[in-house]
Write a protein that holds these residues in place. Structure first.
Motif, PDB file in Angstrom:
ATOM      1  N   ASP A  47       4.018   9.971  27.058  1.00  0.00           N
ATOM      2  CA  ASP A  47       4.920   9.285  27.981  1.00  0.00           C
ATOM      3  C   ASP A  47       4.499   7.824  28.107  1.00  0.00           C
ATOM      4  N   ARG A  48       5.271   7.051  28.876  1.00  0.00           N
ATOM      5  CA  ARG A  48       5.048   5.611  28.946  1.00  0.00           C
ATOM      6  C   ARG A  48       3.648   5.263  29.430  1.00  0.00           C
ATOM      7  N   ALA A  49       3.215   5.896  30.498  1.00  0.00           N
ATOM      8  CA  ALA A  49       1.900   5.574  31.061  1.00  0.00           C
ATOM      9  C   ALA A  49       0.785   5.898  30.071  1.00  0.00           C
ATOM     10  N   GLU A  50       0.935   7.005  29.360  1.00  0.00           N
ATOM     11  CA  GLU A  50      -0.081   7.396  28.380  1.00  0.00           C
ATOM     12  C   GLU A  50      -0.134   6.408  27.214  1.00  0.00           C
ATOM     13  N   LYS A  51       1.025   5.907  26.802  1.00  0.00           N
ATOM     14  CA  LYS A  51       1.053   4.938  25.703  1.00  0.00           C
ATOM     15  C   LYS A  51       0.353   3.641  26.100  1.00  0.00           C
ATOM     16  N   VAL A  52       0.666   3.150  27.304  1.00  0.00           N
ATOM     17  CA  VAL A  52       0.036   1.911  27.755  1.00  0.00           C
ATOM     18  C   VAL A  52      -1.469   2.103  27.873  1.00  0.00           C
ATOM     19  N   SER A  53      -1.901   3.257  28.389  1.00  0.00           N
ATOM     20  CA  SER A  53      -3.331   3.534  28.498  1.00  0.00           C
ATOM     21  C   SER A  53      -3.993   3.544  27.131  1.00  0.00           C
ATOM     22  N   LEU A  54      -3.306   4.095  26.149  1.00  0.00           N
ATOM     23  CA  LEU A  54      -3.859   4.162  24.800  1.00  0.00           C
ATOM     24  C   LEU A  54      -3.981   2.774  24.187  1.00  0.00           C
ATOM     25  N   LEU A  55      -3.007   1.921  24.430  1.00  0.00           N
ATOM     26  CA  LEU A  55      -3.005   0.593  23.829  1.00  0.00           C
ATOM     27  C   LEU A  55      -4.190  -0.249  24.277  1.00  0.00           C
ATOM     28  N   VAL A  56      -4.680  -0.025  25.481  1.00  0.00           N
ATOM     29  CA  VAL A  56      -5.768  -0.864  25.995  1.00  0.00           C
ATOM     30  C   VAL A  56      -7.143  -0.282  25.689  1.00  0.00           C
ATOM     31  N   THR A  57      -7.211   0.787  24.892  1.00  0.00           N
ATOM     32  CA  THR A  57      -8.514   1.376  24.594  1.00  0.00           C
ATOM     33  C   THR A  57      -9.274   0.610  23.520  1.00  0.00           C
ATOM     34  N   CYS A  58      -8.539   0.041  22.539  1.00  0.00           N
ATOM     35  CA  CYS A  58      -9.238  -0.721  21.503  1.00  0.00           C
ATOM     36  C   CYS A  58      -8.263  -1.651  20.796  1.00  0.00           C
ATOM     37  N   SER A  59      -8.816  -2.672  20.181  1.00  0.00           N
ATOM     38  CA  SER A  59      -7.989  -3.703  19.555  1.00  0.00           C
ATOM     39  C   SER A  59      -7.215  -3.176  18.357  1.00  0.00           C
ATOM     40  N   SER A  60      -7.782  -2.244  17.605  1.00  0.00           N
ATOM     41  CA  SER A  60      -7.109  -1.761  16.406  1.00  0.00           C
ATOM     42  C   SER A  60      -5.827  -1.012  16.759  1.00  0.00           C
ATOM     43  N   LEU A  61      -5.846  -0.234  17.841  1.00  0.00           N
ATOM     44  CA  LEU A  61      -4.628   0.467  18.266  1.00  0.00           C
ATOM     45  C   LEU A  61      -3.593  -0.527  18.775  1.00  0.00           C
ATOM     46  N   ARG A  62      -4.052  -1.547  19.448  1.00  0.00           N
ATOM     47  CA  ARG A  62      -3.097  -2.552  19.928  1.00  0.00           C
ATOM     48  C   ARG A  62      -2.425  -3.271  18.755  1.00  0.00           C
ATOM     49  N   ARG A  63      -3.198  -3.651  17.746  1.00  0.00           N
ATOM     50  CA  ARG A  63      -2.630  -4.336  16.587  1.00  0.00           C
ATOM     51  C   ARG A  63      -1.606  -3.455  15.873  1.00  0.00           C
ATOM     52  N   LEU A  64      -1.867  -2.163  15.839  1.00  0.00           N
ATOM     53  CA  LEU A  64      -0.957  -1.236  15.174  1.00  0.00           C
ATOM     54  C   LEU A  64       0.333  -1.040  15.952  1.00  0.00           C
ATOM     55  N   LEU A  65       0.202  -0.882  17.265  1.00  0.00           N
ATOM     56  CA  LEU A  65       1.339  -0.425  18.062  1.00  0.00           C
ATOM     57  C   LEU A  65       2.113  -1.532  18.761  1.00  0.00           C
ATOM     58  N   GLU A  66       1.486  -2.649  19.025  1.00  0.00           N
ATOM     59  CA  GLU A  66       2.172  -3.694  19.788  1.00  0.00           C
ATOM     60  C   GLU A  66       3.485  -4.153  19.153  1.00  0.00           C
ATOM     61  N   PRO A  67       3.548  -4.385  17.832  1.00  0.00           N
ATOM     62  CA  PRO A  67       4.834  -4.823  17.253  1.00  0.00           C
ATOM     63  C   PRO A  67       5.966  -3.830  17.487  1.00  0.00           C
ATOM     64  N   LEU A  68       5.635  -2.537  17.612  1.00  0.00           N
ATOM     65  CA  LEU A  68       6.679  -1.539  17.830  1.00  0.00           C
ATOM     66  C   LEU A  68       7.369  -1.721  19.169  1.00  0.00           C
ATOM     67  N   LEU A  69       6.645  -2.279  20.130  1.00  0.00           N
ATOM     68  CA  LEU A  69       7.225  -2.471  21.459  1.00  0.00           C
ATOM     69  C   LEU A  69       8.360  -3.480  21.451  1.00  0.00           C
ATOM     70  N   TYR A  70       8.412  -4.303  20.420  1.00  0.00           N
ATOM     71  CA  TYR A  70       9.380  -5.394  20.378  1.00  0.00           C
ATOM     72  C   TYR A  70      10.477  -5.162  19.345  1.00  0.00           C
ATOM     73  N   ARG A  71      10.548  -3.981  18.774  1.00  0.00           N
ATOM     74  CA  ARG A  71      11.580  -3.718  17.778  1.00  0.00           C
ATOM     75  C   ARG A  71      12.974  -3.746  18.386  1.00  0.00           C
ATOM     76  N   HIS A  72      13.146  -3.155  19.542  1.00  0.00           N
ATOM     77  CA  HIS A  72      14.467  -3.000  20.147  1.00  0.00           C
ATOM     78  C   HIS A  72      14.413  -3.514  21.579  1.00  0.00           C
ATOM     79  N   LEU A  73      14.991  -4.680  21.809  1.00  0.00           N
ATOM     80  CA  LEU A  73      14.936  -5.341  23.105  1.00  0.00           C
ATOM     81  C   LEU A  73      16.315  -5.307  23.756  1.00  0.00           C
ATOM     82  N   ASP A  74      16.319  -4.969  25.035  1.00  0.00           N
ATOM     83  CA  ASP A  74      17.584  -4.798  25.750  1.00  0.00           C
ATOM     84  C   ASP A  74      17.492  -5.427  27.141  1.00  0.00           C
ATOM     85  N   PRO A  75      17.209  -6.737  27.224  1.00  0.00           N
ATOM     86  CA  PRO A  75      17.055  -7.392  28.530  1.00  0.00           C
ATOM     87  C   PRO A  75      18.393  -7.748  29.170  1.00  0.00           C
TER      88      PRO A  75
END
Length: 328
Positions: A47-75
């Protein structure tokens, strides 16, 4: 978020992602050493909270997953201004994220109450000069970012602004010319003509075009341009130009002026009949003062010329639906 998004990580997380300083500097775990495709399959079930928690555990996971957060933007309007501004600031600071955007549907002007140069000063909604300055300042910040968002496939700018003002239309043309779009949507208050022909000539994969731009035109558009167009929203006059010899099967047409009522022009309907696909969905938006006689005439002409429509809607003073109009 809409069901068309291809990945379960949503833009909410993109706007609220913690900064680099919040990443825990720990030894890379065995989990982070799994192949990227395996990691993504696992993360799909969080879920959302678990994903955010995972992203802040280490830099390698952030580098892998951060671009995915910006694939589909709906502001869009469902976002609070603060979140839209935060997203814009992130993209302005992180240009490396721009090529990862695949779809954008929302507002270029993130707020209607404050200028970026005076963020704590709320403007008067009825002050047209202040509104104009607000739009100019935010546009100058947000629009150039899309020159680098070259991988966008679905683009909808929902701001209802004057695109002819101050070089905006030229900037829009430059940005879109570097994209290979499947769908394009634009709203405009411009009184001057907006020439979409150069834009459409460079979009052979475009299947959906939705315009709330009465002054848009397609003069000089060739039969070979936008050959895959299936969905069109615009005025009757615009449809008369772009529908023939293209596989358009769904229409959403607006009769913009009572003094030039296009929805009862038989010649336009005859041109719509030249679509290379059968038109089965039709939505007609009429001006609020349209009388019953005009509505009946329009309905008769549509049934006469487009008898295979199975989903028909008239939107005006009231909404009328006719399911399976085939055969009258």
């Amino acid at each position: 978020m809409t069901s068309s998004f291809q990945h379960p990580i949503h833009t909410t997380q993109a706007a609220e992602l913690p900064g680099d300083r919040h990443i825990l500097e720990t030894t890379e775990s065995q989990f982070a050493q799994l192949p990227p495709e395996v990691l993504l399959l696992i993360i799909d079930h969080l879920d959302r909270a678990e994903k955010v928690s995972l992203l802040v555990t280490c830099s390698s996971l952030r580098r892998l997953l951060e671009p995915l957060l910006y694939r589909h933007l709906d502001p869009d309007g469902n976002w609070k201004s603060r979140r839209r501004i935060q997203l814009l600031n992130t993209l302005g600071e992180r240009h490396d994220l721009l090529p990862h955007i695949l779809s954008f549907r929302g507002q270029l002007i993130p707020t209607s109450i404050a200028r970026p140069s005076l963020p704590t000063q709320e403007i008067d909604f009825w002050n047209s000069k202040a509104i104009a300055l607000l739009q100019d300042e935010w546009f100058a910040i947000s629009a150039p970012l899309f020159l680098q968002a070259i991988n966008i496939r679905d683009l909808d700018f929902t701001d209802n602004i004057d695109w002819k003002k101050g070089g905006r239309w030229e900037l829009f043309n430059r940005a879109v010319s570097s994209m290979k779009l499947r769908s394009l949507g634009l709203s405009s208050t411009s009184r001057g003509p907006l020439d979409f022909t150069p834009i459409l000539r460079g979009q052979p994969e475009l299947t959906r075009l939705e315009l709330t731009c009465p002054t848009a035109h397609f003069d000089g558009l060739q039969e070979a341009d936008v050959p895959k167009l299936k969905v069109f929203k615009g005025t009757w006059r615009q449809a008369e130009t772009i529908v023939p010899r293209r596989p358009v099967g769904r229409l959403d047409l607006d009769c913009v002026c009572r003094d030039d009522c296009q929805c009862v022009e038989e010649g336009i309907l005859q041109r719509l009949l030249q679509s290379s696909e059968t038109i089965r969905e039709f939505k007609a938006r009429v001006h609020r003062t349209t009388d019953g006689m005009t509505l009946r005439l329009m309905l008769q002409l549509i049934i006469q010329h487009l008898p295979q429509i199975v989903d028909f809607t008239i939107i005006g003073g009231r909404e009328l639906r006719a399911q399976d109009t085939e055969g009258g």
